[in-house]
Structure formats: C-alpha cells, structure tokens
Design a protein around this motif. Structure first.
Motif, PDB file in Angstrom:
ATOM      1  N   ILE A   1      20.882  24.602  23.637  1.00  0.00           N
ATOM      2  CA  ILE A   1      21.067  23.191  23.030  1.00  0.00           C
ATOM      3  C   ILE A   1      20.945  23.540  21.654  1.00  0.00           C
ATOM      4  O   ILE A   1      20.109  23.582  20.981  1.00  0.00           O
ATOM      5  CB  ILE A   1      19.787  22.461  23.587  1.00  0.00           C
TER       6      ILE A   1
ATOM      7  N   ILE B   1      21.354  21.778  17.976  1.00  0.00           N
ATOM      8  CA  ILE B   1      21.267  20.549  17.284  1.00  0.00           C
ATOM      9  C   ILE B   1      21.468  20.531  16.091  1.00  0.00           C
ATOM     10  O   ILE B   1      21.310  21.233  14.824  1.00  0.00           O
ATOM     11  CB  ILE B   1      19.422  20.384  16.922  1.00  0.00           C
ATOM     12  N   TYR B   2      22.437  19.310  15.796  1.00  0.00           N
ATOM     13  CA  TYR B   2      23.331  19.008  14.676  1.00  0.00           C
ATOM     14  C   TYR B   2      22.602  17.877  14.092  1.00  0.00           C
ATOM     15  O   TYR B   2      22.751  16.837  14.739  1.00  0.00           O
ATOM     16  CB  TYR B   2      24.659  19.327  14.923  1.00  0.00           C
TER      17      TYR B   2
ATOM     18  N   HIS C   1       9.384  16.828  19.310  1.00  0.00           N
ATOM     19  CA  HIS C   1      10.081  18.136  19.606  1.00  0.00           C
ATOM     20  C   HIS C   1       8.955  18.743  20.769  1.00  0.00           C
ATOM     21  O   HIS C   1       9.171  19.347  21.829  1.00  0.00           O
ATOM     22  CB  HIS C   1      10.161  19.169  18.732  1.00  0.00           C
TER      23      HIS C   1
ATOM     24  N   ALA D   1      19.214  17.947  27.902  1.00  0.00           N
ATOM     25  CA  ALA D   1      19.601  17.910  26.689  1.00  0.00           C
ATOM     26  C   ALA D   1      19.482  16.462  25.977  1.00  0.00           C
ATOM     27  O   ALA D   1      19.362  16.182  24.750  1.00  0.00           O
ATOM     28  CB  ALA D   1      21.028  18.376  26.324  1.00  0.00           C
TER      29      ALA D   1
ATOM     30  N   CYS E   1      16.500  15.346  23.917  1.00  0.00           N
ATOM     31  CA  CYS E   1      16.177  16.373  22.624  1.00  0.00           C
ATOM     32  C   CYS E   1      16.091  15.349  21.632  1.00  0.00           C
ATOM     33  O   CYS E   1      17.151  14.721  21.307  1.00  0.00           O
ATOM     34  CB  CYS E   1      17.092  17.445  22.516  1.00  0.00           C
TER      35      CYS E   1
ATOM     36  N   VAL F   1      16.767  13.882  17.984  1.00  0.00           N
ATOM     37  CA  VAL F   1      17.477  14.156  16.951  1.00  0.00           C
ATOM     38  C   VAL F   1      17.129  12.679  16.040  1.00  0.00           C
ATOM     39  O   VAL F   1      17.850  11.914  16.323  1.00  0.00           O
ATOM     40  CB  VAL F   1      19.132  14.052  17.381  1.00  0.00           C
TER      41      VAL F   1
ATOM     42  N   VAL G   1      23.451  16.638  19.738  1.00  0.00           N
ATOM     43  CA  VAL G   1      23.287  18.097  20.192  1.00  0.00           C
ATOM     44  C   VAL G   1      24.263  18.484  21.006  1.00  0.00           C
ATOM     45  O   VAL G   1      25.295  17.682  21.735  1.00  0.00           O
ATOM     46  CB  VAL G   1      21.969  17.956  21.332  1.00  0.00           C
ATOM     47  N   GLU G   2      24.367  19.771  21.242  1.00  0.00           N
ATOM     48  CA  GLU G   2      25.797  20.517  21.790  1.00  0.00           C
ATOM     49  C   GLU G   2      25.031  21.185  22.893  1.00  0.00           C
ATOM     50  O   GLU G   2      23.955  22.094  22.439  1.00  0.00           O
ATOM     51  CB  GLU G   2      26.603  21.101  20.843  1.00  0.00           C
TER      52      GLU G   2
END
Length: 120
Positions: free
Chosen positions: A6, A8-9, A30, A95, A98, A100, A107-108
């Motif tokens: 996963i 994270i951008y 997190h 994901a 997650c 952000v 996320v990717e």
C-alpha cells in the motif's frame, strides 16, 4: 495469503505544516489503521514512513546522482505498508482504511512480486 504494498501518496507540505499538538492524531490514525488490518483478517508484513522528497537522492542511468526527487510533483510517496491479504479485493478493502490526511492524497495497491516468477 498474498502480499500487497500500500503506497501512500500525499502532498509533503501537509506534514511540514502539522503542529506539534496535531501530530499525535496523525500517528494515532496510522495505529488505528494497523489494528484494522488485523481486524479485517489481514496481517502486516512491514511499513515505514519516508522522509520528504527533499531528502531523496536520485540515481539515473546507473551513474548520475542528484539531490532531491526525480520529478517535481504535488504528491510524493510518503510511506508504505506491506500487508498480507487473501486477494486483491481484500487488499483494496484494507487499503481504503489507510489514513491519508493531506487533501488530494491517495493510496495505490500493488501486488508484491514473487521473485521466483516473472510477473511481466
């Protein structure tokens, strides 16, 4: 179980502007995510936050070394989790939780490659 990354951008400027009082909430989000990975039947194989892109050293063509990121972008890879999930659908379900916090971030999810086979 298969392994998935996963990625994270986010906009690194978000973290540069987080106050000391707000930082525990970011870390707590997190920690909650890690608990959710297990609650959803997955497991955590690893994960790390990354220093900002300004701390990067880029190597191109095997010999050209430059300070900073390869590309100037609004979003940067700021962290990674490696999870174990039943399949891609399960990994995506995990994901989606997650955190952000930076506006426009995301996320990717990518399968982790088995080095004994060529995935390409």
């Amino acid at each position: 179980m298969a392994r998935y990354a996963i990625l994270i951008y986010e906009d690194p400027a978000f973290y540069a502007s987080v106050s000391p009082e707000a930082w525990p909430a970011v870390v707590g989000a997190h920690s909650t995510f890690v608990e959710q990975v297990f609650a959803l039947g997955g497991s955590l194989a690893g994960g790390e936050a990354l220093a900002p892109p300004t701390a990067a050293t880029t190597i191109k063509g095997g010999s050209t070394v430059t300070d900073g990121p390869f590309l100037e972008t609004r979003e940067a890879l700021n962290g990674i989790y490696v999870i174990e999930a039943r399949d891609l659908d399960h990994a995506v379900e995990i994901a989606k939780r997650c955190p952000v916090p930076a506006a426009g971030g995301g996320v990717e999810v990518r399968p982790v490659v088995d080095p004994t086979t060529n995935p390409f």
